[in-house]
Design a protein around this motif. Structure first.
Motif, mmCIF file in Angstrom:
data_model
loop_
_atom_site.group_PDB
_atom_site.id
_atom_site.type_symbol
_atom_site.label_atom_id
_atom_site.label_comp_id
_atom_site.label_asym_id
_atom_site.label_seq_id
_atom_site.Cartn_x
_atom_site.Cartn_y
_atom_site.Cartn_z
ATOM 1 N N PHE A 146 0.840 -1.199 0.000
ATOM 2 C CA PHE A 146 0.000 0.000 0.000
ATOM 3 C C PHE A 146 0.878 1.253 0.000
ATOM 4 N N LYS A 147 0.654 2.136 -1.002
ATOM 5 C CA LYS A 147 1.394 3.388 -1.126
ATOM 6 C C LYS A 147 0.394 4.540 -1.020
ATOM 7 N N PRO A 148 0.405 5.292 0.065
ATOM 8 C CA PRO A 148 -0.626 6.322 0.286
ATOM 9 C C PRO A 148 -0.624 7.420 -0.774
ATOM 10 N N LEU A 149 0.576 7.947 -1.135
ATOM 11 C CA LEU A 149 0.628 9.065 -2.079
ATOM 12 C C LEU A 149 0.092 8.660 -3.445
ATOM 13 N N GLU A 150 0.531 7.508 -3.928
ATOM 14 C CA GLU A 150 0.040 7.048 -5.224
ATOM 15 C C GLU A 150 -1.460 6.804 -5.185
ATOM 16 N N THR A 151 -1.942 6.273 -4.062
ATOM 17 C CA THR A 151 -3.382 6.028 -3.943
ATOM 18 C C THR A 151 -4.165 7.334 -3.960
ATOM 19 N N LEU A 152 -3.661 8.369 -3.249
ATOM 20 C CA LEU A 152 -4.335 9.669 -3.262
ATOM 21 C C LEU A 152 -4.339 10.293 -4.654
ATOM 22 N N ASN A 153 -3.212 10.191 -5.352
ATOM 23 C CA ASN A 153 -3.156 10.745 -6.716
ATOM 24 C C ASN A 153 -4.133 10.039 -7.644
ATOM 25 N N LYS A 154 -4.185 8.722 -7.529
ATOM 26 C CA LYS A 154 -5.127 7.966 -8.353
ATOM 27 C C LYS A 154 -6.563 8.346 -8.017
ATOM 28 N N ASP A 155 -6.832 8.525 -6.734
ATOM 29 C CA ASP A 155 -8.193 8.899 -6.337
ATOM 30 C C ASP A 155 -8.562 10.282 -6.862
#
Length: 340
Positions: A270-279
């Protein structure tokens, strides 16, 4: 000597210590065969080990149960091989326990070939009694389960919660099965004791007093060459350990067909920054799609309104033409001019 020793106490006093005397050796062989992959037990592994390791009684009974009663505890060439290797172990264990019991408890002189005599008598009783025990215990267990299920299927007991119902059912039929099993085991020990009593009565009295018997018993247990005994035991332990660890890595990565588990892929980290950018990108894309849908809907509504207006104007024009045509039809013709 106690001339009136109960047969149940006699059978239990010999079979129970003999079972625990040969158990470590049989366990080592069973674990080694499991590592070799030549033994495959079913889910009733506790019963399988119990039947195999109690070989003084089941050496002839278990084949009868497997072939005659259509029951089996596993498969593989290691099961009959374990039975064959268990026979000399059981004879040795019965010899040690029998000599101790004869001298200490009965004050009798142990006869020659005592281990072999006790072994074949125990095996003979087991060949007849163990299949009967198997059938009776199975019938009692199935009958108890059916009776308990029918009890809880009745109207007064239908409202009991599932957890309490399961625990109560297990307690009821498990108690009945356990009591019946204990009673049958007492009967089996009694039969073995009655068959062994003839060997006890034929043995002569020991000439030593009690202290002399204990000394003789202690000397029998102490090996004459203790260094040789320790060397042999250590060598056998090392050999079994080497065989176990050399064969174990080959067979452990390949479970049996009945025990294979579905392959599950590991979840990515799980990568928080990448997940936020994707969201954020997904939200922007969804917002653009929503705006596009709103525009398309508004455009569609405008087109519908325009088509309705055009249809209304055409209808009015058609009605006007019809009215004018009717007026022209009803208008009188013009009068002819008079001649001068």
């Amino acid at each position: 000597m106690n001339e009136h020793i109960p047969p149940t106490k006699l059978g239990f006093g010999i079979l129970w210590p003999a079972f625990w005397t040969g158990l470590p050796i049989k366990l080592a062989l069973a674990v080694l065969f499991l590592a070799f992959g030549i033994v495959d037990f079913e889910n009733r592994i506790a019963l399988a080990f119990l039947m195999l390791l109690a070989s003084p009684v089941t050496v002839f009974a278990l084949p009868t149960i497997i072939m005659g009663l259509d029951s089996h505890i596993g498969e593989g060439a290691g099961i009959p091989l374990l039975f064959i290797l268990a026979v000399p172990i059981d004879i040795w264990a019965l010899k040690i326990v029998g000599r101790t019991f004869f001298l200490e408890r009965l004050r009798r002189e142990p006869p020659g070939w005592l281990g072999l005599t006790l072994w074949w008598k125990s095996a003979l009783v087991g060949a007849i009694f163990i299949p009967i025990l198997w059938v009776v215990e199975g019938a009692i267990t199935q009958g108890g389960i059916s009776v308990v299920h029918s009890m809880f299927a009745s109207d007064p007991l239908k409202g009991i919660p599932v957890a309490e119902r399961i625990s109560t059912e297990l307690t009821l039929w498990g108690t009945v099965s356990s009591v019946v099993l204990l009673l049958l085991l007492v009967v089996g020990f009694s039969l073995v004791g009655r068959l062994i009593r003839g060997t006890v009565e034929s043995a002569g009295h020991a000439p030593e007093n009690y202290q002399g018997l204990i000394t003789r018993w202690d000397l029998m247990r102490v090996p004459r060459d203790q260094g040789l005994m320790l060397t042999v035991l250590s060598g056998v332990a090392v050999l079994l350990s080497v065989l176990f660890w050399s064969y174990l890595p080959v067979f452990t990565p390949h479970p049996h067909d009945c025990c294979k588990k579905p392959e599950v892929e590991a979840a990515p980290p799980f990568k928080p920054l990448e997940t936020l950018n994707k969201d954020e990108k997904m939200l922007a894309h969804l917002a653009a799609q929503v705006e596009m849908l709103v525009e398309q809907r508004a455009k569609t509504e405008r087109q519908k309104e325009q088509s309705k207006e055009k249809g209304k104007a055409g209808k009015e024009r058609a009605e006007g033409e019809e009215v004018s045509e009717s007026l022209e039809a009803t208008e009188p013709p013009p009068a002819a001019a008079a001649d001068p």
